[in-house]
Design a protein around this motif. Sequence first.
Motif, short mmCIF file in Angstrom:
data_model
loop_
_atom_site.label_atom_id
_atom_site.label_comp_id
_atom_site.label_asym_id
_atom_site.label_seq_id
_atom_site.Cartn_x
_atom_site.Cartn_y
_atom_site.Cartn_z
N LEU A 10 0.83 -1.21 0.00
CA LEU A 10 0.00 0.00 0.00
C LEU A 10 0.86 1.26 0.00
CD1 LEU A 10 -2.86 -1.05 2.43
CD2 LEU A 10 -2.98 -0.79 -0.05
N LEU A 11 1.94 1.25 0.76
CA LEU A 11 2.85 2.40 0.79
C LEU A 11 3.49 2.61 -0.58
CD1 LEU A 11 4.20 4.57 2.56
CD2 LEU A 11 5.99 2.91 3.02
N ALA A 12 3.90 1.53 -1.23
CA ALA A 12 4.49 1.63 -2.57
C ALA A 12 3.45 2.14 -3.58
CB ALA A 12 5.05 0.28 -3.00
N CYS A 13 2.19 1.75 -3.40
CA CYS A 13 1.13 2.25 -4.30
C CYS A 13 0.93 3.75 -4.15
CB CYS A 13 -0.17 1.51 -4.02
SG CYS A 13 -0.19 -0.19 -4.59
N VAL A 14 0.99 4.24 -2.92
CA VAL A 14 0.84 5.68 -2.69
C VAL A 14 2.01 6.44 -3.32
CG1 VAL A 14 0.84 7.46 -0.88
CG2 VAL A 14 -0.57 5.42 -0.62
N ILE A 15 3.22 5.92 -3.15
CA ILE A 15 4.40 6.56 -3.74
C ILE A 15 4.31 6.52 -5.26
CG2 ILE A 15 6.90 6.43 -3.97
CD1 ILE A 15 6.94 5.38 -1.06
N LEU A 16 3.86 5.40 -5.82
CA LEU A 16 3.69 5.30 -7.27
C LEU A 16 2.66 6.31 -7.76
CD1 LEU A 16 4.23 3.88 -9.98
CD2 LEU A 16 2.44 2.25 -9.36
N GLY A 17 1.57 6.46 -7.03
CA GLY A 17 0.57 7.47 -7.39
C GLY A 17 1.15 8.87 -7.38
N PHE A 18 2.02 9.15 -6.40
CA PHE A 18 2.69 10.45 -6.35
C PHE A 18 3.55 10.66 -7.59
CE2 PHE A 18 6.63 12.71 -5.23
CZ PHE A 18 6.10 13.96 -4.96
N MET A 58 8.97 1.69 -8.48
CA MET A 58 7.80 1.40 -7.65
C MET A 58 6.97 0.27 -8.25
SD MET A 58 7.66 3.02 -4.84
CE MET A 58 9.41 2.87 -4.68
N ILE A 59 6.86 0.24 -9.59
CA ILE A 59 6.12 -0.85 -10.23
C ILE A 59 6.82 -2.19 -9.94
CG2 ILE A 59 5.54 -1.85 -12.48
CD1 ILE A 59 5.05 1.02 -13.46
N SER A 60 8.14 -2.18 -10.01
CA SER A 60 8.90 -3.41 -9.72
C SER A 60 8.76 -3.84 -8.27
CB SER A 60 10.38 -3.20 -10.04
OG SER A 60 10.54 -2.85 -11.39
N VAL A 61 8.78 -2.87 -7.36
CA VAL A 61 8.63 -3.18 -5.93
C VAL A 61 7.25 -3.77 -5.65
CG1 VAL A 61 8.43 -2.11 -3.64
CG2 VAL A 61 10.33 -1.51 -5.12
N ILE A 62 6.22 -3.18 -6.22
CA ILE A 62 4.86 -3.69 -6.01
C ILE A 62 4.73 -5.10 -6.58
CG2 ILE A 62 2.42 -3.39 -6.65
CD1 ILE A 62 2.99 -0.33 -6.54
N GLY A 63 5.23 -5.31 -7.79
CA GLY A 63 5.17 -6.65 -8.40
C GLY A 63 5.92 -7.68 -7.58
N GLY A 64 7.12 -7.33 -7.12
CA GLY A 64 7.91 -8.25 -6.31
C GLY A 64 7.24 -8.58 -4.99
N LEU A 65 6.69 -7.56 -4.33
CA LEU A 65 6.02 -7.80 -3.05
C LEU A 65 4.76 -8.65 -3.23
CD1 LEU A 65 6.36 -4.33 -1.29
CD2 LEU A 65 7.41 -6.48 -0.58
N CYS A 66 4.06 -8.47 -4.34
CA CYS A 66 2.87 -9.30 -4.59
C CYS A 66 3.26 -10.76 -4.81
CB CYS A 66 2.11 -8.78 -5.80
SG CYS A 66 1.25 -7.24 -5.50
N ILE A 67 4.36 -10.99 -5.51
CA ILE A 67 4.82 -12.36 -5.72
C ILE A 67 5.30 -12.97 -4.41
CG2 ILE A 67 6.61 -13.74 -6.85
CD1 ILE A 67 6.29 -11.83 -9.27
N ILE A 68 6.04 -12.20 -3.62
CA ILE A 68 6.54 -12.69 -2.34
C ILE A 68 5.40 -12.97 -1.36
CG2 ILE A 68 7.85 -12.00 -0.28
CD1 ILE A 68 9.80 -10.60 -2.20
N SER A 69 4.34 -12.17 -1.42
CA SER A 69 3.24 -12.34 -0.47
C SER A 69 2.55 -13.69 -0.62
CB SER A 69 2.21 -11.21 -0.64
OG SER A 69 1.54 -11.33 -1.87
N VAL A 70 2.61 -14.29 -1.80
CA VAL A 70 1.98 -15.59 -2.02
C VAL A 70 2.60 -16.66 -1.13
CG1 VAL A 70 1.57 -17.37 -3.76
CG2 VAL A 70 1.31 -14.98 -4.35
N MET A 71 3.89 -16.51 -0.83
CA MET A 71 4.56 -17.51 0.00
C MET A 71 4.05 -17.53 1.44
SD MET A 71 8.52 -17.32 -1.27
CE MET A 71 8.79 -15.70 -0.60
#
Length: 97
Positions: A10-18, A58-71
């Motif tokens: 969520l924090l990365a999404c806010v920064i990406l929006g900025f 930020m796009i890479s961070v969000i994608g990576g965190l989404c993939i990691i969250s599955v674990m």
Amino acid sequence: MITLIIILILLACVILGFFILIQNPKGGGLTGTFGSMSSQVMGVKQSTDVMEKGTWTMISVIGGLCIISVMFFQKPAGANNNGKASQAKSAPANKGK
């Protein structure tokens, strides 16, 4: 742990929006505001590069965190190894005599 990852997403999404909102789609953005100072090395002339790199980061961070969250997701309590809900086995009901 999953809560921490969700907060980071969520924090990365806010920064990406900025980063996205600060850019001007026609190339004006910060460059158009400070157009007379284009001779600076890390000034406004480089601001579009910084914004673009920030957006992709930020796009890479969000994608990576989404993939990691599955674990960190846990299986439901009734699931077995096949991912199907386990069938409750019971004796047949006794019919009235």
